[in-house]
Scaffold this motif. Structure first.
Motif, PDB file in Angstrom:
ATOM      1  N   ASP A 117      14.073  67.563  -4.731  1.00 43.00           N
ATOM      2  CA  ASP A 117      14.775  66.609  -5.574  1.00 43.00           C
ATOM      3  C   ASP A 117      15.790  67.387  -6.394  1.00 43.00           C
ATOM      4  O   ASP A 117      16.034  68.567  -6.146  1.00 43.00           O
ATOM      5  N   ALA A 118      16.387  66.739  -7.381  1.00 42.92           N
ATOM      6  CA  ALA A 118      17.420  67.404  -8.172  1.00 42.92           C
ATOM      7  C   ALA A 118      16.865  68.528  -9.033  1.00 42.92           C
ATOM      8  O   ALA A 118      17.597  69.446  -9.408  1.00 42.92           O
ATOM      9  N   SER A 170      20.486  69.587   0.742  1.00 43.46           N
ATOM     10  CA  SER A 170      20.306  68.892   2.017  1.00 43.46           C
ATOM     11  C   SER A 170      21.118  69.509   3.153  1.00 43.46           C
ATOM     12  O   SER A 170      20.967  69.105   4.311  1.00 43.46           O
ATOM     13  N   ASN A 171      21.979  70.470   2.844  1.00 39.30           N
ATOM     14  CA  ASN A 171      22.755  71.136   3.890  1.00 39.30           C
ATOM     15  C   ASN A 171      21.964  72.221   4.621  1.00 39.30           C
ATOM     16  O   ASN A 171      22.440  72.777   5.607  1.00 39.30           O
ATOM     17  N   TYR A 202      10.990  71.294  -0.035  1.00 40.75           N
ATOM     18  CA  TYR A 202      11.560  72.245   0.906  1.00 40.75           C
ATOM     19  C   TYR A 202      10.483  73.308   1.152  1.00 40.75           C
ATOM     20  O   TYR A 202       9.820  73.748   0.206  1.00 40.75           O
ATOM     21  N   LYS A 203      10.346  73.743   2.400  1.00 40.26           N
ATOM     22  CA  LYS A 203       9.380  74.781   2.718  1.00 40.26           C
ATOM     23  C   LYS A 203      10.127  76.053   3.117  1.00 40.26           C
ATOM     24  O   LYS A 203      10.960  76.035   4.017  1.00 40.26           O
ATOM     25  N   PHE A 204       9.828  77.151   2.421  1.00 34.17           N
ATOM     26  CA  PHE A 204      10.480  78.425   2.685  1.00 34.17           C
ATOM     27  C   PHE A 204       9.447  79.497   3.008  1.00 34.17           C
ATOM     28  O   PHE A 204       8.343  79.499   2.443  1.00 34.17           O
ATOM     29  N   ILE A 205       9.815  80.407   3.880  1.00 36.44           N
ATOM     30  CA  ILE A 205       9.015  81.603   4.127  1.00 36.44           C
ATOM     31  C   ILE A 205       9.877  82.808   3.770  1.00 36.44           C
ATOM     32  O   ILE A 205      10.839  83.118   4.482  1.00 36.44           O
ATOM     33  N   PRO A 206       9.574  83.480   2.645  1.00 36.51           N
ATOM     34  CA  PRO A 206      10.309  84.706   2.326  1.00 36.51           C
ATOM     35  C   PRO A 206       9.978  85.795   3.340  1.00 36.51           C
ATOM     36  O   PRO A 206       8.847  85.892   3.819  1.00 36.51           O
ATOM     37  N   ILE A 207      10.961  86.589   3.680  1.00 36.64           N
ATOM     38  CA  ILE A 207      10.740  87.705   4.600  1.00 36.64           C
ATOM     39  C   ILE A 207      10.261  88.890   3.774  1.00 36.64           C
ATOM     40  O   ILE A 207      11.002  89.431   2.952  1.00 36.64           O
ATOM     41  N   VAL A 208       8.998  89.284   3.962  1.00 38.71           N
ATOM     42  CA  VAL A 208       8.372  90.325   3.143  1.00 38.71           C
ATOM     43  C   VAL A 208       8.102  91.564   3.985  1.00 38.71           C
ATOM     44  O   VAL A 208       8.036  91.506   5.212  1.00 38.71           O
TER      45      VAL A 208
END
Length: 255
Positions: free
Chosen positions: A219-220, A153-154, A194-200
């Motif tokens: 979640d955990a 959450s940080n 969580y939504k992530f976009i890897p830098i490719v």
């Protein structure tokens, strides 16, 4: 071109696979994830990850195994079966040994990497000994480490998580940009992620450096729920279809 795209997908699935927080709840049964890979509306492959505790040379290690392979028509056109393994120290979450077994059409490559933490070296069965930065990871162990230290959450929107890895006998910097939260409607229910976009790298397959998106359950357990590629030839998507034996409660959003 499809061969290249599926290979990329299997590699990045291995980048993003993670399971529940350590320690593993059932050391004999371990934990399991299963995925289906689609090219458009066509089912083109499947992937799975299993992790369990194994005692190797008197040391208990987490043994993670990722497999990905083509199915159906694509298996007839171009057969792919790739396997990645990582043996990870429970204390440091750093890899002790990694295996990459690639079978794509007529191309085959098998490589074992042993990590020497005292000398900051890796010893590859294909290319010998290489000096590496302190705390280097392999592809599978990198996300375990990210989950334990960064995916929480940080996170701030726009923040980039960076982890240095050794992949295919060279250094490879993993970079994930956090884009916020999104609820994914999956085959197993609605899951807050969580939504992530890897830098490719752009060029051969990707038009833009943000043409790949990863959704990880918020979640955990922090497991990958979906991985999507927007490529020159179209869209590939990898979806979680089954999971079992996690240390925490269900990842499904019941709110």
């Amino acid at each position: 071109m499809y061969k290249f795209s599926l290979s990329i997908l299997l590699i990045f699935v291995s980048h993003t696979i993670s399971l529940a927080d350590f320690p593993i709840k059932d050391s004999e049964k371990g934990e399991n994830l299963r995925y289906i890979i689609h090219y458009g509306i066509i089912r083109g492959g499947k992937a799975s990850l299993k992790v369990r505790i194994e005692n190797i040379d008197g040391q208990d290690l987490y043994h993670a195994t990722l497999t990905g392979k083509t199915v159906g028509l694509f298996n007839t056109l171009y057969k792919v079966k790739d396997t990645y393994e990582s043996f990870i120290s429970p204390e440091t979450l750093l890899p002790v040994k990694a295996i990459r077994d690639i079978r794509e059409g007529n191309y085959k490559r098998y490589t074992e990497i042993v990590f020497d933490r005292e000398k900051n070296e890796v010893n590859s069965t294909r290319s010998g000994i290489h000096k590496v930065p302190e705390g280097i990871h392999d592809i599978l162990s990198a996300f375990y480490f990210a989950r334990a230290n960064h995916f929480n959450s940080n996170l701030k929107v726009g923040q980039v998580v960076k982890i240095q890895t050794h992949f295919s006998d060279e250094l490879f910097l993993l970079q994930f940009r956090f884009m916020g939260y999104e609820t994914i409607n999956s085959k197993i229910g609605d899951i807050k992620c969580y939504k992530f976009i890897p830098i490719v790298a752009t060029g051969r397959a990707f038009k833009d450096e943000d043409d790949m998106t990863i959704w990880v359950s918020a979640d955990a357990n922090r497991i990958p729920v979906r991985v999507q590629f927007d490529l020159f030839i179209g869209s590939l998507r990898c979806d979680l279809t089954n999971f079992s034996d996690f240390s925490y409660d269900s990842i499904i959003d019941n709110d």
